[in-house]
Design a protein around this motif. Sequence first.
Motif, mmCIF file in Angstrom:
data_model
loop_
_atom_site.group_PDB
_atom_site.id
_atom_site.type_symbol
_atom_site.label_atom_id
_atom_site.label_comp_id
_atom_site.label_asym_id
_atom_site.label_seq_id
_atom_site.Cartn_x
_atom_site.Cartn_y
_atom_site.Cartn_z
ATOM 1 N N ALA A 260 37.701 -17.871 43.156
ATOM 2 C CA ALA A 260 38.828 -16.962 43.358
ATOM 3 C C ALA A 260 38.353 -15.704 44.081
ATOM 4 O O ALA A 260 37.204 -15.278 43.916
ATOM 5 N N ASP B 103 51.342 -24.685 41.780
ATOM 6 C CA ASP B 103 49.968 -25.003 41.402
ATOM 7 C C ASP B 103 49.036 -24.669 42.562
ATOM 8 O O ASP B 103 49.300 -25.001 43.720
ATOM 9 N N ASN B 104 47.916 -24.008 42.252
ATOM 10 C CA ASN B 104 46.968 -23.597 43.302
ATOM 11 C C ASN B 104 46.459 -24.758 44.150
ATOM 12 O O ASN B 104 46.064 -24.568 45.304
#
Length: 816
Positions: free
Chosen positions: A262, A448-449
């Motif tokens: 991230a 959703d990523n």
Amino acid sequence: MNVTPDPAVAPLAGLRVVDLSSTLPGAQFSQFFADAGADVIMVEPPGGSPVRDYPGWPGLLRSRRSITLDVHDDSDRDVLRGLLAEADVMVSTMRPSTAERLGMTAERLSADYPRLVVASITGWGSNSPWSHYKGYEGLVMAKAGVLHNKRQLTSRPGPAYVSVPYASWGAAQCAVHGVLAALHERERSGHGQVVESNLVLGIGAMDPYNWFYEMVLERYPGAYTPQDVAYDDQGRPAAPLLFALLIAPSSDGTWLQFAQTAPRLMQAWLTELGLIEWLADPKWKGFPVLEDPDLRQEFWWEMISRVGQRSLAEWQEAFERNPDVSAEVFRTPTGAFEHPQVVHEGRAITVEHPVLGPVKQPSTQIQVNGRPLTEPTAAPMPGDHSAELRALAAAATPLGSSTDASSGLPLDGITILEFGVMFAGPYGATLLTDLGARVIKIEEAGGDNIRVLVPFPEAGGAKVLQGKESVVVDLRSEEGQAIVHELVKGVDVVLQCFRAGAAKRTRVDEETLKSIKPDLVYISAVGYGVDGPYGARPAYAPSVGAAMGLASVDGRGRNDTPHSDEEIRNGARTLHAANAVPVAQADGVAALGVASTIMLGLYARDRGTSMDGITTTMLGSALGALMHLNNEYDGATSLPVVDEGFWGIHALYRIYPAEDGFVFLAAPKESEWAPLVTALEPYVDLGGDARFATFEARREHDAELTEVLAGIFGKRAKLEWENELQSQDVGCVEVTERNSEGLLQSDEYYEAGYSVDAVSPIFDEHRRIAPVLHFSRSATKADAGCTIGQHTDSVLGEFGYSAEQLGDFRKRGVIA
């Protein structure tokens, strides 16, 4: 740590499984059933099962009974028939041709044992053009392109041998959830059936996102630059992800796998390394996407060098001080037992064996309420229970007969509510949509990523979203939570994949949801655990692969202490290929286990067994996938290790260069030598060479045998060798030099049944991986993915919400 579970929890107590398998996936299948409390009867040939050649056989063969039978002998086949007469499940790893010869086809078994559910695990599937080929893992991985995907395990050109048996694990877990689905269907129909899985689709199921990336590259040639290798031809980093997934040794030589994926985690890490100031320099504009390969090399090496300025202890102190920075140590399969989370959960147990003494091994793949599913007992020696089982067979009466009947989808009527992101947990539910389960996926407003993981709209999440309905709800709001609580009233299963504590904070924890629906099957499919020292950490496939030994096995132990810059560079590249290539990694290993866990919970409910705290983790699945290796006991043997060049493990199980590429030869058994000698007689007199006269001599002169065979294979084309040797039943295939995910959707593999057509709102008509199971009676389906919130209104309308309510919710951001 020894834990005694409550035997009342054993969900498969009273179920009988007859195991006729002779290979690793069959043993992995029946181990799952034995660990869940089933009575597993292992049928071994005279001399014992070949599975006993694995050092981990005490774990693989635990908690079962053993009978010695020669299935080619008429009287012993009568005993087998007696055992099958009262069995619920049979598992076989025979090739279709062998099953035909022994009278054990799907049609014959269904006629003779109408309530029996049969798991048939093969290399290629019964309807493939290669169904008659031997099902060795190496042959399947070679022809299916996996050895090409993993080519950067070695610095030489060409494919590389893969040591972790990913395809076996995949096929075994597919068979587990398929058989449990068939047993669930049997509760309605009273009929058994044959369930087929194969190694090709077992490995094909593991990739999280590369299938659609390959499809985009094929559809739009020239629009995107392929980036299927992490390092370029000069060994320089080629993928931006290498900075986030840095692999580097500490100053005392311990290799570490970072996972700072991230943006905030990367910023924290660069700050920790003292490199955040570098980004103010225009030289590094666009980091981590750097167009100049020399700049990528410079920044990568600087990061490695700074990691190497601290010892492991110093890094561990940094991790405690800064929770936004973390790394896993690259451990061996048995070294994984010392992982703090493994210790906390009691996932390493010791089973006392009457012959071997204490055997340290992984506990059950699934835990309940923080404890092993059952308490495993010692593996039997060959034939330990022959007398009692022969008496059992003689007294057997059939479980009952019924006429055969076709069936619809085996999970028709089952609804799963999914809370999770990315791949490992959610894909377990995806697999069950092909069997008829309805999966309602709860997403945040941004989705959703995984949807944005690939630089093409929705390509990253297309595979994991297949067959699902997307509902966008704000779980942080009380009204959003109330909506979810209303949905729970109409579902059978809740699958939650959040880190420790997150489910409780959003009021989708087990206690809250079971107070709404007491018979709910609640599954926690998490990375590290629902509590403990690592429970709140994000789990990434490379982290888990490093921690549990997958990378060490595939990487030939390249996690040993490096002694030069060259060893660091080579080690980092090899460990990345061992750990982070999408085709086969810890995400896929865990996802397949999640489907099995959901099905176990459902079938336990069918049988009136209530289970609380059902938990499966990425750590636990990775431990289970290496059960054939990670047992510790006095006198334990070891398996051959791949050679330095990553060609294979010995002359008769390895890659060879051919005139136009490469072939993989698989003839490791003593019984396979004579056919190989005969097949190669036109080219060389192997039978007349004293150096190769016996099995022991061939091992002693392995290098010379390799040289002789290399000289032969290099003179003809790869498909010529495959066709000629396979016609004589010698295991030899081309090594396909194309990424597996693209290969399986090519015309040849589509026509072989490994991919099927689907229609997507994003990709229109396209090919997706075929359902991983084939049922002799039940149907399967193959749906495509969905867009963010595509089904919000339809699903909530179905559950009683009016158009006015939905409009109000949308206006206030409760839904999207």
